[in-house]
Motif scaffolding. Structure first.
Motif, PDB file in Angstrom:
ATOM      1  N   PRO A 204      10.164  13.972  -2.851  1.00 27.15           N
ATOM      2  CA  PRO A 204      10.978  13.624  -4.007  1.00 27.15           C
ATOM      3  C   PRO A 204      10.908  12.129  -4.339  1.00 27.15           C
ATOM      4  N   ALA A 205      10.181  11.359  -3.525  1.00 26.37           N
ATOM      5  CA  ALA A 205      10.056   9.916  -3.721  1.00 26.37           C
ATOM      6  C   ALA A 205       8.703   9.461  -3.185  1.00 26.37           C
ATOM      7  N   SER A 206       8.331   8.249  -3.545  1.00 26.79           N
ATOM      8  CA  SER A 206       7.104   7.643  -3.038  1.00 26.79           C
ATOM      9  C   SER A 206       7.442   6.746  -1.857  1.00 26.79           C
ATOM     10  N   ALA A 207       6.435   6.433  -1.026  1.00 28.68           N
ATOM     11  CA  ALA A 207       6.631   5.542   0.119  1.00 28.68           C
ATOM     12  C   ALA A 207       5.572   4.455   0.077  1.00 28.68           C
ATOM     13  N   MET A 208       6.014   3.206   0.253  1.00 30.39           N
ATOM     14  CA  MET A 208       5.123   2.052   0.199  1.00 30.39           C
ATOM     15  C   MET A 208       5.474   1.070   1.308  1.00 30.39           C
ATOM     16  N   ALA A 209       4.454   0.474   1.929  1.00 25.75           N
ATOM     17  CA  ALA A 209       4.677  -0.559   2.937  1.00 25.75           C
ATOM     18  C   ALA A 209       5.181  -1.826   2.244  1.00 25.75           C
TER      19      ALA A 209
ATOM     20  N   GLU B 222       0.854  -1.196   0.000  1.00 29.85           N
ATOM     21  CA  GLU B 222       0.000   0.000   0.000  1.00 29.85           C
ATOM     22  C   GLU B 222       0.889   1.245   0.000  1.00 29.85           C
ATOM     23  N   VAL B 223       0.571   2.178  -0.892  1.00 32.53           N
ATOM     24  CA  VAL B 223       1.343   3.418  -1.014  1.00 32.53           C
ATOM     25  C   VAL B 223       0.840   4.421   0.018  1.00 32.53           C
ATOM     26  N   LEU B 224       1.757   4.976   0.789  1.00 31.21           N
ATOM     27  CA  LEU B 224       1.418   5.977   1.796  1.00 31.21           C
ATOM     28  C   LEU B 224       1.373   7.368   1.171  1.00 31.21           C
ATOM     29  N   PHE B 225       2.397   7.696   0.388  1.00 38.12           N
ATOM     30  CA  PHE B 225       2.399   8.951  -0.362  1.00 38.12           C
ATOM     31  C   PHE B 225       3.192   8.749  -1.642  1.00 38.12           C
ATOM     32  N   SER B 226       2.934   9.612  -2.614  1.00 40.56           N
ATOM     33  CA  SER B 226       3.576   9.495  -3.925  1.00 40.56           C
ATOM     34  C   SER B 226       4.514  10.665  -4.179  1.00 40.56           C
TER      35      SER B 226
END
Length: 194
Positions: free
Chosen positions: A76-81, A21-25
Motif C-alpha cells: 500500500p506504500a513505497s519504500a526508499m532508503a 534508492e527505492v526498494l519497492f513501489s
C-alpha cells in the motif's frame, strides 16, 4: 529483531541500497521479509499533487512491509532508503517456515504488528480530526514513550514531523512555536525537548 544467523538459515540474502534508492513501489507484490541491518528506510505514499506522506521510518534492527507479505495483498506504500542501507531479505516461503518453527519469535512478531496497528490507528485519527499542534504533540509523545530518559530530545527533523503528520513543514514550524509558548515543549539549540 530476528537474529541474522536465523534469517540467513531460512534463505536470507544481504542487499545494499544507496540513499534515495527505492526498494519497492506502491502496488508491487510482496515477496520478501525485510530487516534493516544498518541505515534507514521510509515507507511513504505520494498524493496526486506529489506531496509525500510518510507512513513510517525504520532504522537498524527494524523490519518493515510485513502486512502485505502475510496478508497476500500488494504494497500500500513505497519504500526508499533515506541513507546508504544494508538489509536482509528473506523469501516469503522461508520467512513463513521460520515463524512456524519458532513460536516465541512468531509471538514477538505478532506483538510488534499489533503495536504498529495501534500507532496507525492513532495517527489516522490525528490526521483526520485534530489541529496541527495536537497532531505534532501526539507524535512527539508517542516517540517519547519509546525512550526511557526523563528529558527527551526529539530525534527527527521538522521535515520528518511534517511527513509523519501530513502537514506542511511551515505549519510544523509555526505549531512548534505555539507549543513552546504554551510550555508544552521547549527548544534548545533548534532541538525540540519534551
Amino acid at each position: 529483531m530476528i537474529a541474522e544467523t536465523l534469517l540467513l538459515q531460512f534463505g536470507g540474502q544481504t542487499i545494499t541500497l544507496d540513499k534515495n534508492e527505492v526498494l519497492f513501489s506502491e502496488g508491487g507484490r510482496a515477496d520478501y521479509y525485510y530487516q534493516i541491518m544498518q541505515g534507514a528506510v521510509k515507507m511513504y505514499n505520494l498524493t496526486e499533487e506529489g506531496k509525500e506522506f510518510v507512513q513510517g521510518i525504520f532504522e537498524g534492527g527494524k523490519s518493515f512491509g510485513e502486512p502485505p507479505l502475510l496478508g497476500n495483498f500488494r504494497y500500500p506504500a513505497s519504500a526508499m532508503a533515506t541513507e546508504k542501507t544494508q538489509l536482509l531479505r528473506v523469501p516469503k516461503k522461508g520467512f513463513l517456515e521460520l515463524l512456524i518453527g519458532n513460536p516465541p519469535i512468531h509471538l514477538a512478531f505478532t506483538s510488534l504488528l499489533c503495536k504498529r496497528l495501534a500507532y496507525k490507528a492513532m495517527i489516522g485519527k490525528e490526521v483526520s480530526v485534530h489541529p496541527p499542534e495536537h497532531r505534532i504533540l501526539t507524535l512527539l509523545r508517542h516517540l517519547k514513550k519509546q525512550q526511557p530518559e526523563p528529558v527527551f530530545t526529539v530525534p527527527i527533523t521538522r521535515q520528518q514531523i511534517a511527513e509523519l503528520t501530513g502537514l506542511r513543514v511551515e505549519t510544523v514550524i509555526r505549531a512548534i512555536k505555539k507549543l513552546e509558548s504554551r510550555k508544552k515543549l521547549h527548544l534548545e539549540n533548534h532541538k525540540i525537548i519534551l
